[in-house]
Scaffold this motif. Sequence first.
Motif, PDB file in Angstrom:
ATOM      1  N   ARG A   4      14.670 -48.957 -22.298  1.00  0.00           N
ATOM      2  CA  ARG A   4      15.783 -48.877 -23.231  1.00  0.00           C
ATOM      3  C   ARG A   4      16.952 -48.175 -22.543  1.00  0.00           C
ATOM      4  NH1 ARG A   4      16.367 -43.742 -25.043  1.00  0.00           N
ATOM      5  NH2 ARG A   4      14.542 -42.399 -25.123  1.00  0.00           N
ATOM      6  N   GLU A   5      18.112 -48.253 -23.198  1.00  0.00           N
ATOM      7  CA  GLU A   5      19.292 -47.588 -22.644  1.00  0.00           C
ATOM      8  C   GLU A   5      19.127 -46.081 -22.695  1.00  0.00           C
ATOM      9  OE1 GLU A   5      23.284 -48.955 -23.420  1.00  0.00           O
ATOM     10  OE2 GLU A   5      22.461 -50.841 -24.208  1.00  0.00           O
ATOM     11  N   LEU A   6      19.585 -45.420 -21.651  1.00  0.00           N
ATOM     12  CA  LEU A   6      19.568 -43.969 -21.568  1.00  0.00           C
ATOM     13  C   LEU A   6      20.664 -43.406 -22.461  1.00  0.00           C
ATOM     14  CD1 LEU A   6      18.853 -41.711 -18.728  1.00  0.00           C
ATOM     15  CD2 LEU A   6      21.212 -41.640 -19.429  1.00  0.00           C
ATOM     16  N   THR A   7      20.353 -42.349 -23.197  1.00  0.00           N
ATOM     17  CA  THR A   7      21.344 -41.676 -24.027  1.00  0.00           C
ATOM     18  C   THR A   7      21.419 -40.207 -23.614  1.00  0.00           C
ATOM     19  OG1 THR A   7      19.807 -40.962 -25.751  1.00  0.00           O
ATOM     20  CG2 THR A   7      20.753 -43.194 -25.966  1.00  0.00           C
ATOM     21  N   SER A   8      22.407 -39.508 -24.116  1.00  0.00           N
ATOM     22  CA  SER A   8      22.558 -38.091 -23.772  1.00  0.00           C
ATOM     23  C   SER A   8      21.353 -37.266 -24.231  1.00  0.00           C
ATOM     24  CB  SER A   8      23.854 -37.532 -24.350  1.00  0.00           C
ATOM     25  OG  SER A   8      23.874 -37.684 -25.747  1.00  0.00           O
ATOM     26  N   ILE A   9      20.659 -37.718 -25.248  1.00  0.00           N
ATOM     27  CA  ILE A   9      19.456 -37.017 -25.725  1.00  0.00           C
ATOM     28  C   ILE A   9      18.361 -37.030 -24.662  1.00  0.00           C
ATOM     29  CG2 ILE A   9      17.594 -37.109 -27.447  1.00  0.00           C
ATOM     30  CD1 ILE A   9      19.732 -38.217 -29.396  1.00  0.00           C
ATOM     31  N   ASP A  10      18.372 -38.046 -23.793  1.00  0.00           N
ATOM     32  CA  ASP A  10      17.359 -38.183 -22.747  1.00  0.00           C
ATOM     33  C   ASP A  10      17.633 -37.310 -21.524  1.00  0.00           C
ATOM     34  OD1 ASP A  10      15.958 -40.342 -24.101  1.00  0.00           O
ATOM     35  OD2 ASP A  10      17.653 -41.621 -23.521  1.00  0.00           O
ATOM     36  N   LEU A  11      18.821 -36.735 -21.428  1.00  0.00           N
ATOM     37  CA  LEU A  11      19.215 -36.041 -20.204  1.00  0.00           C
ATOM     38  C   LEU A  11      18.276 -34.915 -19.773  1.00  0.00           C
ATOM     39  CD1 LEU A  11      23.105 -36.061 -20.274  1.00  0.00           C
ATOM     40  CD2 LEU A  11      21.538 -37.471 -18.919  1.00  0.00           C
ATOM     41  N   PRO A  12      17.785 -34.058 -20.661  1.00  0.00           N
ATOM     42  CA  PRO A  12      16.863 -33.015 -20.177  1.00  0.00           C
ATOM     43  C   PRO A  12      15.635 -33.592 -19.459  1.00  0.00           C
ATOM     44  CG  PRO A  12      17.642 -32.462 -22.363  1.00  0.00           C
ATOM     45  CD  PRO A  12      18.115 -33.875 -22.084  1.00  0.00           C
ATOM     46  N   SER A  13      15.039 -34.639 -20.010  1.00  0.00           N
ATOM     47  CA  SER A  13      13.868 -35.261 -19.374  1.00  0.00           C
ATOM     48  C   SER A  13      14.241 -35.941 -18.068  1.00  0.00           C
ATOM     49  CB  SER A  13      13.231 -36.285 -20.311  1.00  0.00           C
ATOM     50  OG  SER A  13      12.786 -35.674 -21.484  1.00  0.00           O
ATOM     51  N   VAL A  14      15.381 -36.625 -18.061  1.00  0.00           N
ATOM     52  CA  VAL A  14      15.828 -37.335 -16.855  1.00  0.00           C
ATOM     53  C   VAL A  14      16.119 -36.332 -15.741  1.00  0.00           C
ATOM     54  CG1 VAL A  14      17.680 -38.746 -15.881  1.00  0.00           C
ATOM     55  CG2 VAL A  14      16.638 -39.386 -18.059  1.00  0.00           C
ATOM     56  N   VAL A  15      16.824 -35.259 -16.058  1.00  0.00           N
ATOM     57  CA  VAL A  15      17.164 -34.262 -15.044  1.00  0.00           C
ATOM     58  C   VAL A  15      15.901 -33.579 -14.527  1.00  0.00           C
ATOM     59  CG1 VAL A  15      18.375 -32.078 -14.643  1.00  0.00           C
ATOM     60  CG2 VAL A  15      19.531 -33.944 -15.828  1.00  0.00           C
ATOM     61  N   SER A  16      14.946 -33.337 -15.395  1.00  0.00           N
ATOM     62  CA  SER A  16      13.674 -32.744 -14.975  1.00  0.00           C
ATOM     63  C   SER A  16      12.950 -33.656 -13.975  1.00  0.00           C
ATOM     64  CB  SER A  16      12.794 -32.482 -16.193  1.00  0.00           C
ATOM     65  OG  SER A  16      11.557 -31.961 -15.802  1.00  0.00           O
ATOM     66  N   LEU A  17      12.870 -34.952 -14.296  1.00  0.00           N
ATOM     67  CA  LEU A  17      12.231 -35.898 -13.378  1.00  0.00           C
ATOM     68  C   LEU A  17      13.045 -36.021 -12.096  1.00  0.00           C
ATOM     69  CD1 LEU A  17       9.970 -37.882 -12.760  1.00  0.00           C
ATOM     70  CD2 LEU A  17      11.254 -39.634 -14.030  1.00  0.00           C
ATOM     71  N   GLU A  18      14.356 -36.025 -12.205  1.00  0.00           N
ATOM     72  CA  GLU A  18      15.241 -36.087 -11.035  1.00  0.00           C
ATOM     73  C   GLU A  18      14.929 -34.929 -10.081  1.00  0.00           C
ATOM     74  OE1 GLU A  18      19.006 -37.172  -8.873  1.00  0.00           O
ATOM     75  OE2 GLU A  18      17.662 -38.288 -10.162  1.00  0.00           O
ATOM     76  N   ARG A  19      14.788 -33.724 -10.617  1.00  0.00           N
ATOM     77  CA  ARG A  19      14.500 -32.541  -9.788  1.00  0.00           C
ATOM     78  C   ARG A  19      13.113 -32.628  -9.158  1.00  0.00           C
ATOM     79  NH1 ARG A  19      17.158 -28.476 -14.094  1.00  0.00           N
ATOM     80  NH2 ARG A  19      19.312 -28.686 -13.371  1.00  0.00           N
ATOM     81  N   GLU A  20      12.175 -33.153  -9.925  1.00  0.00           N
ATOM     82  CA  GLU A  20      10.806 -33.315  -9.418  1.00  0.00           C
ATOM     83  C   GLU A  20      10.783 -34.268  -8.226  1.00  0.00           C
ATOM     84  OE1 GLU A  20       6.955 -35.598 -11.162  1.00  0.00           O
ATOM     85  OE2 GLU A  20       7.876 -34.132 -12.513  1.00  0.00           O
ATOM     86  N   ILE A  21      11.535 -35.346  -8.311  1.00  0.00           N
ATOM     87  CA  ILE A  21      11.522 -36.366  -7.264  1.00  0.00           C
ATOM     88  C   ILE A  21      12.424 -36.006  -6.093  1.00  0.00           C
ATOM     89  CG2 ILE A  21      12.148 -38.766  -6.743  1.00  0.00           C
ATOM     90  CD1 ILE A  21      11.297 -39.431  -9.664  1.00  0.00           C
ATOM     91  N   PHE A  22      13.651 -35.588  -6.382  1.00  0.00           N
ATOM     92  CA  PHE A  22      14.648 -35.413  -5.323  1.00  0.00           C
ATOM     93  C   PHE A  22      14.885 -33.975  -4.883  1.00  0.00           C
ATOM     94  CE2 PHE A  22      15.794 -39.454  -7.428  1.00  0.00           C
ATOM     95  CZ  PHE A  22      15.584 -40.293  -6.354  1.00  0.00           C
ATOM     96  N   LYS A  23      14.194 -33.046  -5.515  1.00  0.00           N
ATOM     97  CA  LYS A  23      14.275 -31.621  -5.150  1.00  0.00           C
ATOM     98  C   LYS A  23      15.718 -31.136  -5.064  1.00  0.00           C
ATOM     99  CE  LYS A  23       9.744 -31.809  -4.297  1.00  0.00           C
ATOM    100  NZ  LYS A  23       9.191 -32.640  -5.316  1.00  0.00           N
ATOM    101  N   LYS A  24      16.105 -30.607  -3.904  1.00  0.00           N
ATOM    102  CA  LYS A  24      17.442 -30.014  -3.746  1.00  0.00           C
ATOM    103  C   LYS A  24      18.561 -31.047  -3.766  1.00  0.00           C
ATOM    104  CE  LYS A  24      17.139 -29.748   1.307  1.00  0.00           C
ATOM    105  NZ  LYS A  24      18.111 -30.688   1.764  1.00  0.00           N
ATOM    106  N   ASP A  25      18.235 -32.307  -3.614  1.00  0.00           N
ATOM    107  CA  ASP A  25      19.254 -33.365  -3.637  1.00  0.00           C
ATOM    108  C   ASP A  25      19.444 -33.972  -5.025  1.00  0.00           C
ATOM    109  OD1 ASP A  25      19.716 -33.134  -0.878  1.00  0.00           O
ATOM    110  OD2 ASP A  25      18.041 -34.479  -0.428  1.00  0.00           O
ATOM    111  N   ALA A  26      18.805 -33.383  -6.023  1.00  0.00           N
ATOM    112  CA  ALA A  26      18.854 -33.936  -7.389  1.00  0.00           C
ATOM    113  C   ALA A  26      20.256 -33.870  -7.974  1.00  0.00           C
ATOM    114  CB  ALA A  26      17.888 -33.168  -8.282  1.00  0.00           C
TER     115      ALA A  26
END
Length: 151
Positions: A4-26
């Motif tokens: 589904r389309e990403l919304t601003s409500i999803d940002l905490p989860s997305v940023v958390s996964l982003e940090r998990e995957i990309f570490k310091k480059d998130a």
Amino acid sequence: MKIRELTSIDLPSVVSLEREIFKKDAWSVGQFKEELAGVPLTRYYLIAENDENELIGYGGIAQGAPNLEADIHTLAVAESSRRTGVARALMTELENWAIKRSASDIFLEMRTSNVEAKPLYESLGYEVISTRRNYYGTGVDAFVMRKVMKK
């Protein structure tokens, strides 16, 4: 899996996964908010969720205006969900958005060391057209890949 389309409500989860995957480059929350500001005119962002509605992947694409080239800005899949079709499904949806907007080509950059992603992109019709030295930082190069869209 559902996409589904990403919304601003999803940002905490997305940023958390982003940090998990990309570490310091998130990307930061601010960078994601900047990207979402372009939706729906020039950007399209999606998330993939499993049957428990947990985030397992996300992706985004941009196109300045219809009939121009498009650029995949991000694609990420949780480690536990890799090799299950999540990335392919997200790419298909992103490409469909670009097709509806008559994109001439789709570009993406990927780390040259990302041996998992390159075969997927190649199977979808992307070809390496150049290498950008130090694109992700000193000593971290990127392949620039392009898919020519059929007219």
